[in-house]
Each structure stands twice: as structure tokens, then as C-alpha cells.
Write a protein that holds these residues in place. Structure first.
Motif, PDB file in Angstrom:
ATOM      1  N   PRO A 103     -11.644  83.243  85.195  1.00 56.55           N
ATOM      2  CA  PRO A 103     -12.269  82.407  86.230  1.00 56.55           C
ATOM      3  C   PRO A 103     -11.966  80.917  86.074  1.00 56.55           C
ATOM      4  CG  PRO A 103     -13.817  84.045  85.439  1.00 56.55           C
ATOM      5  CD  PRO A 103     -12.640  84.097  84.516  1.00 56.55           C
ATOM      6  N   ALA A 104     -11.906  80.446  84.828  1.00 54.29           N
ATOM      7  CA  ALA A 104     -11.609  79.032  84.599  1.00 54.29           C
ATOM      8  C   ALA A 104     -10.165  78.709  84.952  1.00 54.29           C
ATOM      9  CB  ALA A 104     -11.894  78.653  83.148  1.00 54.29           C
ATOM     10  N   LEU A 105      -9.253  79.617  84.655  1.00 55.42           N
ATOM     11  CA  LEU A 105      -7.852  79.381  85.001  1.00 55.42           C
ATOM     12  C   LEU A 105      -7.661  79.384  86.513  1.00 55.42           C
ATOM     13  CD1 LEU A 105      -6.113  81.590  82.282  1.00 55.42           C
ATOM     14  CD2 LEU A 105      -6.505  79.109  82.255  1.00 55.42           C
ATOM     15  N   ILE A 106      -8.378  80.257  87.208  1.00 56.36           N
ATOM     16  CA  ILE A 106      -8.329  80.259  88.675  1.00 56.36           C
ATOM     17  C   ILE A 106      -8.828  78.922  89.212  1.00 56.36           C
ATOM     18  CG2 ILE A 106      -9.374  81.276  90.744  1.00 56.36           C
ATOM     19  CD1 ILE A 106      -9.316  83.967  89.269  1.00 56.36           C
ATOM     20  N   ARG A 107      -9.842  78.372  88.571  1.00 58.04           N
ATOM     21  CA  ARG A 107     -10.387  77.081  88.997  1.00 58.04           C
ATOM     22  C   ARG A 107      -9.416  75.941  88.732  1.00 58.04           C
ATOM     23  NH1 ARG A 107     -16.095  75.383  86.496  1.00 58.04           N
ATOM     24  NH2 ARG A 107     -14.807  75.362  84.602  1.00 58.04           N
ATOM     25  N   GLY A 108      -8.487  76.149  87.810  1.00 51.98           N
ATOM     26  CA  GLY A 108      -7.513  75.115  87.504  1.00 51.98           C
ATOM     27  C   GLY A 108      -7.744  74.410  86.184  1.00 51.98           C
ATOM     28  N   ASP A 109      -8.649  74.952  85.345  1.00 52.36           N
ATOM     29  CA  ASP A 109      -8.896  74.350  84.042  1.00 52.36           C
ATOM     30  C   ASP A 109      -7.657  74.464  83.152  1.00 52.36           C
ATOM     31  OD1 ASP A 109     -11.406  74.167  85.099  1.00 52.36           O
ATOM     32  OD2 ASP A 109     -12.427  75.220  83.472  1.00 52.36           O
ATOM     33  N   LYS A 110      -7.534  73.548  82.202  1.00 48.74           N
ATOM     34  CA  LYS A 110      -6.461  73.623  81.232  1.00 48.74           C
ATOM     35  C   LYS A 110      -6.654  74.856  80.356  1.00 48.74           C
ATOM     36  CE  LYS A 110      -5.669  68.630  80.968  1.00 48.74           C
ATOM     37  NZ  LYS A 110      -5.694  67.436  80.085  1.00 48.74           N
ATOM     38  N   GLN A 111      -5.541  75.458  79.967  1.00 49.94           N
ATOM     39  CA  GLN A 111      -5.609  76.711  79.217  1.00 49.94           C
ATOM     40  C   GLN A 111      -6.357  76.546  77.896  1.00 49.94           C
ATOM     41  OE1 GLN A 111      -1.826  78.586  78.296  1.00 49.94           O
ATOM     42  NE2 GLN A 111      -2.750  80.593  78.534  1.00 49.94           N
ATOM     43  N   ASP A 112      -6.120  75.461  77.189  1.00 51.08           N
ATOM     44  CA  ASP A 112      -6.792  75.246  75.903  1.00 51.08           C
ATOM     45  C   ASP A 112      -8.294  75.103  76.094  1.00 51.08           C
ATOM     46  OD1 ASP A 112      -4.393  75.410  74.590  1.00 51.08           O
ATOM     47  OD2 ASP A 112      -4.189  73.241  74.254  1.00 51.08           O
ATOM     48  N   ASP A 113      -8.709  74.390  77.134  1.00 44.80           N
ATOM     49  CA  ASP A 113     -10.136  74.221  77.405  1.00 44.80           C
ATOM     50  C   ASP A 113     -10.773  75.558  77.765  1.00 44.80           C
ATOM     51  OD1 ASP A 113      -9.857  71.504  76.975  1.00 44.80           O
ATOM     52  OD2 ASP A 113      -9.695  71.005  79.110  1.00 44.80           O
ATOM     53  N   GLY A 140     -17.657 100.890  75.525  1.00 43.13           N
ATOM     54  CA  GLY A 140     -18.177 100.577  76.851  1.00 43.13           C
ATOM     55  C   GLY A 140     -19.151  99.418  76.822  1.00 43.13           C
ATOM     56  N   GLY A 141     -20.015  99.390  75.825  1.00 45.24           N
ATOM     57  CA  GLY A 141     -20.960  98.285  75.706  1.00 45.24           C
ATOM     58  C   GLY A 141     -20.264  96.963  75.453  1.00 45.24           C
ATOM     59  N   GLU A 142     -19.221  96.987  74.614  1.00 42.56           N
ATOM     60  CA  GLU A 142     -18.471  95.760  74.353  1.00 42.56           C
ATOM     61  C   GLU A 142     -17.754  95.280  75.606  1.00 42.56           C
ATOM     62  OE1 GLU A 142     -17.458  96.324  69.588  1.00 42.56           O
ATOM     63  OE2 GLU A 142     -16.138  97.226  71.099  1.00 42.56           O
ATOM     64  N   CYS A 143     -17.179  96.215  76.367  1.00 44.48           N
ATOM     65  CA  CYS A 143     -16.504  95.824  77.609  1.00 44.48           C
ATOM     66  C   CYS A 143     -17.483  95.153  78.568  1.00 44.48           C
ATOM     67  CB  CYS A 143     -15.867  97.043  78.266  1.00 44.48           C
ATOM     68  SG  CYS A 143     -14.329  97.594  77.496  1.00 44.48           S
ATOM     69  N   GLN A 144     -18.692  95.668  78.672  1.00 44.57           N
ATOM     70  CA  GLN A 144     -19.656  95.059  79.576  1.00 44.57           C
ATOM     71  C   GLN A 144     -20.090  93.689  79.086  1.00 44.57           C
ATOM     72  OE1 GLN A 144     -19.285  95.947  82.401  1.00 44.57           O
ATOM     73  NE2 GLN A 144     -21.225  96.785  83.133  1.00 44.57           N
ATOM     74  N   ARG A 145     -20.189  93.489  77.784  1.00 41.69           N
ATOM     75  CA  ARG A 145     -20.514  92.153  77.274  1.00 41.69           C
ATOM     76  C   ARG A 145     -19.371  91.169  77.542  1.00 41.69           C
ATOM     77  NH1 ARG A 145     -22.060  92.333  71.322  1.00 41.69           N
ATOM     78  NH2 ARG A 145     -21.354  94.493  71.279  1.00 41.69           N
ATOM     79  N   VAL A 146     -18.135  91.651  77.453  1.00 42.09           N
ATOM     80  CA  VAL A 146     -17.000  90.799  77.825  1.00 42.09           C
ATOM     81  C   VAL A 146     -17.104  90.438  79.309  1.00 42.09           C
ATOM     82  CG1 VAL A 146     -14.487  90.669  78.086  1.00 42.09           C
ATOM     83  CG2 VAL A 146     -15.478  91.701  76.031  1.00 42.09           C
ATOM     84  N   ALA A 147     -17.479  91.409  80.133  1.00 39.87           N
ATOM     85  CA  ALA A 147     -17.637  91.140  81.563  1.00 39.87           C
ATOM     86  C   ALA A 147     -18.735  90.116  81.820  1.00 39.87           C
ATOM     87  CB  ALA A 147     -17.946  92.445  82.303  1.00 39.87           C
ATOM     88  N   VAL A 148     -19.815  90.170  81.027  1.00 37.56           N
ATOM     89  CA  VAL A 148     -20.881  89.166  81.156  1.00 37.56           C
ATOM     90  C   VAL A 148     -20.348  87.792  80.760  1.00 37.56           C
ATOM     91  CG1 VAL A 148     -23.124  88.414  80.272  1.00 37.56           C
ATOM     92  CG2 VAL A 148     -22.753  90.821  80.827  1.00 37.56           C
ATOM     93  N   ALA A 149     -19.588  87.734  79.672  1.00 33.87           N
ATOM     94  CA  ALA A 149     -18.993  86.460  79.259  1.00 33.87           C
ATOM     95  C   ALA A 149     -18.100  85.897  80.352  1.00 33.87           C
ATOM     96  CB  ALA A 149     -18.201  86.645  77.959  1.00 33.87           C
ATOM     97  N   ARG A 150     -17.298  86.753  80.969  1.00 36.34           N
ATOM     98  CA  ARG A 150     -16.435  86.320  82.075  1.00 36.34           C
ATOM     99  C   ARG A 150     -17.277  85.780  83.230  1.00 36.34           C
ATOM    100  NH1 ARG A 150     -13.077  91.067  84.580  1.00 36.34           N
ATOM    101  NH2 ARG A 150     -15.222  91.650  85.118  1.00 36.34           N
ATOM    102  N   ALA A 151     -18.387  86.442  83.529  1.00 34.15           N
ATOM    103  CA  ALA A 151     -19.263  85.991  84.609  1.00 34.15           C
ATOM    104  C   ALA A 151     -19.863  84.614  84.325  1.00 34.15           C
ATOM    105  CB  ALA A 151     -20.376  87.012  84.829  1.00 34.15           C
ATOM    106  N   LEU A 152     -20.054  84.306  83.049  1.00 33.97           N
ATOM    107  CA  LEU A 152     -20.660  83.037  82.648  1.00 33.97           C
ATOM    108  C   LEU A 152     -19.645  81.910  82.490  1.00 33.97           C
ATOM    109  CD1 LEU A 152     -23.085  84.391  79.901  1.00 33.97           C
ATOM    110  CD2 LEU A 152     -23.737  83.582  82.169  1.00 33.97           C
ATOM    111  N   MET A 153     -18.366  82.232  82.593  1.00 38.98           N
ATOM    112  CA  MET A 153     -17.303  81.306  82.207  1.00 38.98           C
ATOM    113  C   MET A 153     -17.402  79.959  82.913  1.00 38.98           C
ATOM    114  SD  MET A 153     -14.721  80.958  80.231  1.00 38.98           S
ATOM    115  CE  MET A 153     -13.536  79.632  80.042  1.00 38.98           C
ATOM    116  N   ASN A 154     -17.669  79.960  84.207  1.00 33.00           N
ATOM    117  CA  ASN A 154     -17.698  78.702  84.965  1.00 33.00           C
ATOM    118  C   ASN A 154     -19.105  78.137  85.138  1.00 33.00           C
ATOM    119  OD1 ASN A 154     -14.938  78.694  85.192  1.00 33.00           O
ATOM    120  ND2 ASN A 154     -14.883  79.437  87.295  1.00 33.00           N
ATOM    121  N   LYS A 155     -20.034  78.573  84.276  1.00 33.38           N
ATOM    122  CA  LYS A 155     -21.421  78.101  84.309  1.00 33.38           C
ATOM    123  C   LYS A 155     -22.016  78.244  85.710  1.00 33.38           C
ATOM    124  CE  LYS A 155     -20.639  74.862  80.496  1.00 33.38           C
ATOM    125  NZ  LYS A 155     -20.722  73.450  80.020  1.00 33.38           N
ATOM    126  N   PRO A 156     -22.098  79.473  86.204  1.00 29.54           N
ATOM    127  CA  PRO A 156     -22.524  79.703  87.587  1.00 29.54           C
ATOM    128  C   PRO A 156     -24.007  79.426  87.796  1.00 29.54           C
ATOM    129  CG  PRO A 156     -22.401  81.783  86.430  1.00 29.54           C
ATOM    130  CD  PRO A 156     -21.853  80.749  85.490  1.00 29.54           C
TER     131      PRO A 156
END
Length: 216
Positions: A103-113, A140-156
Motif C-alpha cells: 500500500p505504501a509503494l502504491i502511494r508513492g513512498d520511498k522503498q526504504d521508508d 493461516g493465522g500468520e497470513c492473516q496477521r500479515v494481512a492486518v499489518a498490510r491494512a495498517l501500513m498507511n495509517k488508515p
């Protein structure tokens, strides 16, 4: 913070949502329940700007998202709304940290950030040692936690979750539910969760029931 006013949605002759009115406050965990086919997912998709209502409005603060064009709507969705689905929808060719960065890369954030924030989120979600693993190597539980992290990436403003524990066993489902409340308590994160899980629905700050296209 989020307000839906007089939302109506039909598919042909089927009137799925009828004059839905609801308000979601910052930091709330709200569950949406109802029988299969009641319109829960349709409502969540409209709140998440993935679908448009036939009539009515959805306000995020002072922004009426129903009035945004497709490009502005896509930008708003990327920056202000996080999604977690029953299927984690992680890209299999990418590692956990790379999936979270998207999500951050789609937004245009720098890769390192983006990588730095993604690693911070994985650490917060107790997945730091799994950051370089691809989805096939995660539970499966780990995959869903990764999905939660992805959802939080841009501080929604809000995370919208559709049956997020539907594919998990009872132990991993409970861990995921606990995570939602931890994130609300620690970050003030708002969650709107469509669920058939009675324990999660009752644990939420507020439960909205959809029946015959209307909410109670």
C-alpha cells in the motif's frame, strides 16, 4: 468520524440495503452481523468505497466519498482505508514484509521508508521472525496477521474486515480477535468487522444487525 446516510443498494429487483443510517466513531470496534445474504458485505464494500450505493452518502469526516471521481476515490481508499478479508489475499511471490509494503509503494513512498514501517508493523504483530517468509511458509493465522499489518501500513482512518477469522481454527481466530482490540487500545485504531463469530460480535463496542436490508 464515518457516517452513512440513507444508503440504498439494489441488484436488479433485489433491494439489498434499505435506508441504512449509521455512524462509526474513532477508536470503536463495531461488528456487523446478520443472516447470510442480509447485505453485510455489500454494506462493508460501500463503506470501503469498493462499491457505490444507488442513493445516499458516505462521509469520512467532512469528505463525502460518494462525490469523488474514480481516481480520487482510489487515492482516498489507499490512504485512508485498510482492508482485511476472509482470504488473506497475500501475493504468493512476495515475502511477508514485501506484501505489507505494497500500500505504501502504491502511494508513492520511498522503498526504504516503506520497508522500515512494514518491519515495524510485523514486529508489533509478533511476526518479525517471519518477515522474509513467503505466504506458503506461513500458517493461516500468520497470513492473516500479515494481512492486518498490510491494512495498517498507511495509517488508515478505519480498518474494514470481512469475516477475517472465517478460515481460521478457534485458537488462531481468538488470537486475531485479541489483536484487533490490542490495536484499538494501543493505536486508537477503528475497526468495522463483518462476522458470523458470536464471541467477536458480542465483544465489540457496538453490534449492528442487518435484517431485511435495514440496520438495528
Amino acid at each position: 468520524m464515518i457516517q452513512a446516510v440513507n444508503i440504498n443498494k439494489s441488484y436488479g429487483a433485489l433491494h439489498v440495503l434499505r435506508d441504512i443510517n449509521l455512524t462509526i466513531e474513532k477508536g470503536e470496534v463495531v461488528s456487523i452481523v446478520g443472516a447470510s445474504g442480509a447485505g453485510k458485505t455489500t454494506l462493508l464494500q460501500i463503506l470501503g468505497t469498493l462499491d457505490r450505493a444507488d442513493s445516499g452518502s458516505v462521509m469520512y469526516g467532512d469528505v463525502d466519498v460518494t462525490r469523488l471521481g474514480e481516481r480520487d476515490l482510489a487515492r482516498f481508499r489507499n490512504e485512508r482505508i485498510g482492508f482485511v478479508f476472509q482470504a488473506h489475499h497475500l501475493l504468493p511471490e512476495f515475502t511477508a514484509v514485501e506484501n505489507v509494503m505494497i500500500p505504501a509503494l502504491i502511494r508513492g513512498d520511498k522503498q526504504d521508508d516503506a520497508r522500515h514501517r512494514a518491519q515495524e508493523l510485523l514486529e508489533r504483530l509478533r511476526l518479525a521472525d517471519r518477515a522474509l517468509h513467503k505466504p506458503a511458509a506461513l500458517s493461516g493465522g500468520e497470513c492473516q496477521r500479515v494481512a492486518v499489518a498490510r491494512a495498517l501500513m498507511n495509517k488508515p482512518m478505519v480498518v474494514l474486515a470481512d469475516e477475517p477469522s472465517g478460515n481460521l481454527d478457534s485458537q488462531h481466530a481468538a488470537e486475531l480477535h485479541n489483536l484487533f482490540f490490542e490495536l484499538r487500545n494501543e493505536l486508537g485504531q477503528t475497526f468495522v468487522i463483518v462476522t458470523h463469530n458470536d464471541q467477536l460480535a458480542e465483544r465489540a463496542d457496538r453490534k449492528i444487525t442487518i435484517k431485511d436490508g435495514k440496520n438495528t
